[in-house]
Motif scaffolding. Sequence first.
Motif, PDB file in Angstrom:
ATOM      1  N   ILE A  34       0.835  -1.206   0.000  1.00  0.00           N
ATOM      2  CA  ILE A  34       0.000   0.000   0.000  1.00  0.00           C
ATOM      3  C   ILE A  34       0.865   1.249   0.000  1.00  0.00           C
ATOM      4  N   GLU A  35       1.895   1.268   0.840  1.00  0.00           N
ATOM      5  CA  GLU A  35       2.785   2.430   0.903  1.00  0.00           C
ATOM      6  C   GLU A  35       3.507   2.645  -0.423  1.00  0.00           C
ATOM      7  N   ARG A  36       4.042   1.572  -0.973  1.00  0.00           N
ATOM      8  CA  ARG A  36       4.779   1.688  -2.234  1.00  0.00           C
ATOM      9  C   ARG A  36       3.864   2.163  -3.353  1.00  0.00           C
ATOM     10  N   PHE A  37       2.702   1.556  -3.447  1.00  0.00           N
ATOM     11  CA  PHE A  37       1.784   1.907  -4.522  1.00  0.00           C
ATOM     12  C   PHE A  37       1.313   3.348  -4.400  1.00  0.00           C
ATOM     13  N   LYS A  39       2.855   5.873  -3.214  1.00  0.00           N
ATOM     14  CA  LYS A  39       3.939   6.831  -3.446  1.00  0.00           C
ATOM     15  C   LYS A  39       4.541   6.754  -4.844  1.00  0.00           C
ATOM     16  N   ASP A  40       4.401   5.651  -5.506  1.00  0.00           N
ATOM     17  CA  ASP A  40       5.112   5.396  -6.760  1.00  0.00           C
ATOM     18  C   ASP A  40       4.215   5.630  -7.980  1.00  0.00           C
ATOM     19  N   LYS A  41       4.319   6.806  -8.566  1.00  0.00           N
ATOM     20  CA  LYS A  41       3.497   7.155  -9.735  1.00  0.00           C
ATOM     21  C   LYS A  41       3.840   6.289 -10.945  1.00  0.00           C
ATOM     22  N   ASP A  42       5.107   5.927 -11.092  1.00  0.00           N
ATOM     23  CA  ASP A  42       5.482   5.052 -12.203  1.00  0.00           C
ATOM     24  C   ASP A  42       4.797   3.701 -12.083  1.00  0.00           C
ATOM     25  N   LEU A  43       4.724   3.176 -10.876  1.00  0.00           N
ATOM     26  CA  LEU A  43       4.028   1.910 -10.650  1.00  0.00           C
ATOM     27  C   LEU A  43       2.543   2.059 -10.958  1.00  0.00           C
ATOM     28  N   GLN A  44       1.941   3.122 -10.490  1.00  0.00           N
ATOM     29  CA  GLN A  44       0.516   3.352 -10.737  1.00  0.00           C
ATOM     30  C   GLN A  44       0.219   3.433 -12.231  1.00  0.00           C
ATOM     31  N   ASN A  45       1.132   4.032 -12.984  1.00  0.00           N
ATOM     32  CA  ASN A  45       0.930   4.193 -14.429  1.00  0.00           C
ATOM     33  C   ASN A  45       1.042   2.885 -15.207  1.00  0.00           C
ATOM     34  N   PHE A  47      -0.808   0.367 -14.672  1.00  0.00           N
ATOM     35  CA  PHE A  47      -2.119  -0.277 -14.634  1.00  0.00           C
ATOM     36  C   PHE A  47      -3.138   0.493 -15.467  1.00  0.00           C
ATOM     37  N   ASP A  48      -4.010  -0.249 -16.130  1.00  0.00           N
ATOM     38  CA  ASP A  48      -5.102   0.376 -16.875  1.00  0.00           C
ATOM     39  C   ASP A  48      -6.166   0.916 -15.924  1.00  0.00           C
ATOM     40  N   TYR A  49      -6.365   0.225 -14.821  1.00  0.00           N
ATOM     41  CA  TYR A  49      -7.366   0.610 -13.835  1.00  0.00           C
ATOM     42  C   TYR A  49      -6.769   0.520 -12.438  1.00  0.00           C
ATOM     43  N   ILE A  50      -7.151   1.455 -11.606  1.00  0.00           N
ATOM     44  CA  ILE A  50      -6.856   1.371 -10.181  1.00  0.00           C
ATOM     45  C   ILE A  50      -8.202   1.418  -9.492  1.00  0.00           C
ATOM     46  N   PHE A  51      -8.546   0.329  -8.865  1.00  0.00           N
ATOM     47  CA  PHE A  51      -9.859   0.208  -8.249  1.00  0.00           C
ATOM     48  C   PHE A  51      -9.704   0.202  -6.737  1.00  0.00           C
ATOM     49  N   VAL A  52     -10.381   1.126  -6.073  1.00  0.00           N
ATOM     50  CA  VAL A  52     -10.357   1.196  -4.615  1.00  0.00           C
ATOM     51  C   VAL A  52     -11.609   0.513  -4.099  1.00  0.00           C
ATOM     52  N   ASN A  53     -11.418  -0.565  -3.375  1.00  0.00           N
ATOM     53  CA  ASN A  53     -12.534  -1.322  -2.817  1.00  0.00           C
ATOM     54  C   ASN A  53     -12.890  -0.747  -1.451  1.00  0.00           C
ATOM     55  N   ASP A  54     -14.047  -0.106  -1.377  1.00  0.00           N
ATOM     56  CA  ASP A  54     -14.506   0.418  -0.094  1.00  0.00           C
ATOM     57  C   ASP A  54     -15.659  -0.409   0.473  1.00  0.00           C
ATOM     58  N   TYR A  55     -15.891  -1.578  -0.114  1.00  0.00           N
ATOM     59  CA  TYR A  55     -16.855  -2.556   0.397  1.00  0.00           C
ATOM     60  C   TYR A  55     -18.287  -2.048   0.398  1.00  0.00           C
ATOM     61  N   THR A  56     -18.610  -1.220  -0.577  1.00  0.00           N
ATOM     62  CA  THR A  56     -19.976  -0.746  -0.728  1.00  0.00           C
ATOM     63  C   THR A  56     -20.585  -1.398  -1.961  1.00  0.00           C
ATOM     64  N   GLU A  57     -21.891  -1.307  -2.062  1.00  0.00           N
ATOM     65  CA  GLU A  57     -22.564  -1.833  -3.243  1.00  0.00           C
ATOM     66  C   GLU A  57     -22.128  -1.059  -4.483  1.00  0.00           C
TER      67      GLU A  57
END
Length: 77
Positions: A34-37, A39-45, A47-57
Amino acid sequence: IITSNFKREKKKLKKRGLPKDVEKKRIQEMKEHIERFSKDKDLQNQFDYIFVNDYTEASQKQLIKVVKERLRECINV
């Protein structure tokens, strides 16, 4: 898929009944990822999608929508 609630993930992990050393190692790995991801914009780039699961419908529907769209793209290729 990343979590919006580390404490919740930690509780879920503890419910698995893993050996304590394995549990501790996995929690540390989760923190590091979580910390690495975050902070690391190159790593984030990478991925086609970054999905944040907040456990809602709503987040569940959003994930299903993305998966369906990607499947349609694969079928129409």
